[in-house]
Design a protein around this motif. Structure first.
Motif, PDB file in Angstrom:
ATOM      1  N   THR A  89       0.818  -1.220   0.000  1.00  0.00           N
ATOM      2  CA  THR A  89       0.000   0.000   0.000  1.00  0.00           C
ATOM      3  C   THR A  89       0.853   1.273   0.000  1.00  0.00           C
ATOM      4  OG1 THR A  89      -0.185  -0.205   2.407  1.00  0.00           O
ATOM      5  CG2 THR A  89      -2.009  -1.052   1.080  1.00  0.00           C
ATOM      6  N   ARG A  90       2.133   1.130   0.314  1.00  0.00           N
ATOM      7  CA  ARG A  90       3.076   2.248   0.188  1.00  0.00           C
ATOM      8  C   ARG A  90       4.232   1.777  -0.701  1.00  0.00           C
ATOM      9  NH1 ARG A  90       4.376   4.349   6.126  1.00  0.00           N
ATOM     10  NH2 ARG A  90       4.763   2.114   6.418  1.00  0.00           N
TER      11      ARG A  90
ATOM     12  N   GLY B 268      -4.147   3.804 -16.286  1.00  0.00           N
ATOM     13  CA  GLY B 268      -5.492   3.230 -16.228  1.00  0.00           C
ATOM     14  C   GLY B 268      -5.685   2.136 -15.200  1.00  0.00           C
ATOM     15  N   TRP B 269      -4.714   1.943 -14.319  1.00  0.00           N
ATOM     16  CA  TRP B 269      -4.851   0.949 -13.270  1.00  0.00           C
ATOM     17  C   TRP B 269      -5.727   1.477 -12.130  1.00  0.00           C
ATOM     18  CZ3 TRP B 269      -2.389  -3.945 -13.121  1.00  0.00           C
ATOM     19  CH2 TRP B 269      -1.492  -4.184 -14.163  1.00  0.00           C
ATOM     20  N   ARG B 270      -6.391   0.558 -11.414  1.00  0.00           N
ATOM     21  CA  ARG B 270      -7.202   0.919 -10.250  1.00  0.00           C
ATOM     22  C   ARG B 270      -7.119  -0.204  -9.216  1.00  0.00           C
ATOM     23  NH1 ARG B 270     -12.495  -1.385 -10.164  1.00  0.00           N
ATOM     24  NH2 ARG B 270     -12.774  -2.900 -11.853  1.00  0.00           N
ATOM     25  N   THR B 271      -7.343   0.132  -7.954  1.00  0.00           N
ATOM     26  CA  THR B 271      -7.332  -0.889  -6.909  1.00  0.00           C
ATOM     27  C   THR B 271      -8.681  -1.590  -6.843  1.00  0.00           C
ATOM     28  OG1 THR B 271      -7.967   0.735  -5.231  1.00  0.00           O
ATOM     29  CG2 THR B 271      -5.614   0.328  -5.519  1.00  0.00           C
TER      30      THR B 271
ATOM     31  N   TRP C 276      -4.133  -4.356  -7.809  1.00  0.00           N
ATOM     32  CA  TRP C 276      -4.416  -3.370  -8.855  1.00  0.00           C
ATOM     33  C   TRP C 276      -4.853  -4.097 -10.114  1.00  0.00           C
ATOM     34  CZ3 TRP C 276      -3.674   2.079  -8.631  1.00  0.00           C
ATOM     35  CH2 TRP C 276      -3.189   2.560  -7.396  1.00  0.00           C
ATOM     36  N   GLU C 277      -5.729  -3.460 -10.875  1.00  0.00           N
ATOM     37  CA  GLU C 277      -6.291  -4.100 -12.068  1.00  0.00           C
ATOM     38  C   GLU C 277      -6.330  -3.121 -13.227  1.00  0.00           C
ATOM     39  OE1 GLU C 277      -9.964  -6.767 -11.949  1.00  0.00           O
ATOM     40  OE2 GLU C 277     -10.781  -4.969 -12.942  1.00  0.00           O
ATOM     41  N   ILE C 278      -6.071  -3.658 -14.411  1.00  0.00           N
ATOM     42  CA  ILE C 278      -6.292  -2.923 -15.643  1.00  0.00           C
ATOM     43  C   ILE C 278      -6.903  -3.873 -16.651  1.00  0.00           C
ATOM     44  CG2 ILE C 278      -3.994  -3.362 -16.636  1.00  0.00           C
ATOM     45  CD1 ILE C 278      -4.081  -0.506 -17.790  1.00  0.00           C
ATOM     46  N   THR C 279      -7.858  -3.391 -17.431  1.00  0.00           N
ATOM     47  CA  THR C 279      -8.494  -4.188 -18.467  1.00  0.00           C
ATOM     48  C   THR C 279      -8.107  -3.621 -19.822  1.00  0.00           C
ATOM     49  OG1 THR C 279     -10.354  -4.744 -17.026  1.00  0.00           O
ATOM     50  CG2 THR C 279     -10.681  -5.044 -19.392  1.00  0.00           C
TER      51      THR C 279
END
Length: 313
Positions: A123-124, A136-139, A303-306
């Protein structure tokens, strides 16, 4: 800026990669916790495919970044590991470019129309989060790594509840039962991929000690739970999986297995046991571990990106 080179990793890079990962550990969690045998296990994994799925970033010959890509799903889900020293964000972004492109190709080869890529980060983290957001990544999930100190005097191996018996998995037949129990009890967990028996063995690697993998059976109910643990990590012993069949939950089986691990590992001279837990786990696993004295060591986000894996028809 000095010269940057990115090439596939080879097994002979294990010591240098281990030093890099420990430098990242020092920044993110305050101490080095990566051991070279674990790095070697990743590099020699039967599904690693290093020429296509690994990247080692070197600046003037010194490793500053490292990436591995895994295709456990055989479909749209692709997983990656990404490590970077904080003063080399340009190398980190170049790794993302190469790894995302490879994930898209792999998903397309799997017949998927998109690549859903997952990455686990502290997280850090040492990577610039603004860089991830721009790409474009998101948690999508948070995990806690929990640890508990062990003491031979305070942590004896407990007697099992009446009707419950434990056995280890030194016998091949029991290893197959343990595999089936892991697949069943984790089937509904976030990020779980169904793995065949040989794939599961490959995931555990040659360092697995089958005397430290246990199956719990209950009289009249058969095999109801499994606990897979590891003793090869330098920093602490580790619980890979603790799973109880749905119909046997809420009876104290998981707690007994956990206390059993405390006792066994304390007797082996280990001073700490650790595990990772999904904070959104609906079975109450986080509460169970905290009730048994486990506390947060650090937190990590998924983290995820599509990404589209093929052009639209």
């Amino acid at each position: 800026m000095t010269h940057l080179t990115i090439r596939p990793a080879v097994l002979g890079d294990a010591a240098a990669i281990c030093r890099l990962l420990n430098a990242v550990d020092e920044i993110e969690i305050g101490r080095a916790e990566t051991d070279q045998r674990s790095v070697e296990a990743d590099l020699s994994h039967p599904e690693a495919d290093l020429p296509d799925n690994s990247w080692l970033a070197l600046r003037d010959g010194e490793p500053v970044g490292y990436g591995l890509m895994w295709d456990d799903s055989g479909a749209e889900r692709i997983d990656m590991d990404h490590y970077i020293l904080p003063e080399h964000q340009d190398a980190g972004e170049r790794l993302f470019e190469l790894m995302e492109a490879r994930a898209v190709r792999r998903a397309a080869d799997n017949g998927a129309a998109r690549a859903v890529v997952h990455l686990h980060l502290n997280t850090r983290p040492t990577v610039d989060l603004a860089l991830l957001a721009r790409r474009g990544w998101r948690t999508v999930r948070r995990y806690h790594v929990l640890t508990r100190p062990l003491d031979p005097a305070a942590d004896p191996v407990p007697a099992p509840p009446e009707g419950l018996t434990l056995r280890d998995c030194r016998a091949e037949a029991d290893r197959r039962i343990a595999h089936a129990l892991v697949q069943e009890t984790f089937a509904d967990h976030f990020d779980h991929h169904e793995r065949g028996y040989e794939q599961w063995l490959g995931d555990l690697g040659e360092l697995v000690d089958w005397s430290l993998v246990w199956i719990a059976s209950f009289e009249g109910k058969g095999d109801i739970a499994v606990m897979v643990t590891s003793n090869h990590r330098t920093a602490h012993a580790w619980v890979n999986n603790l799973g109880v069949r749905e119909e046997a939950r809420g009876r104290g089986v998981a707690g007994h297995l956990l206390r059993h691990a405390f006792g066994v590992y304390a007797g082996l001279g280990r001073d700490t046991l650790g595990l990772g837990v999904d904070t959104a786990n609906e079975t109450g696993a986080l509460r169970l571990y905290e009730a048994h004295g486990m506390t947060q060591h650090f937190a990590a986000d998924t983290w995820e990106i599509t990404l589209p894996a093929a052009p639209p028809a």
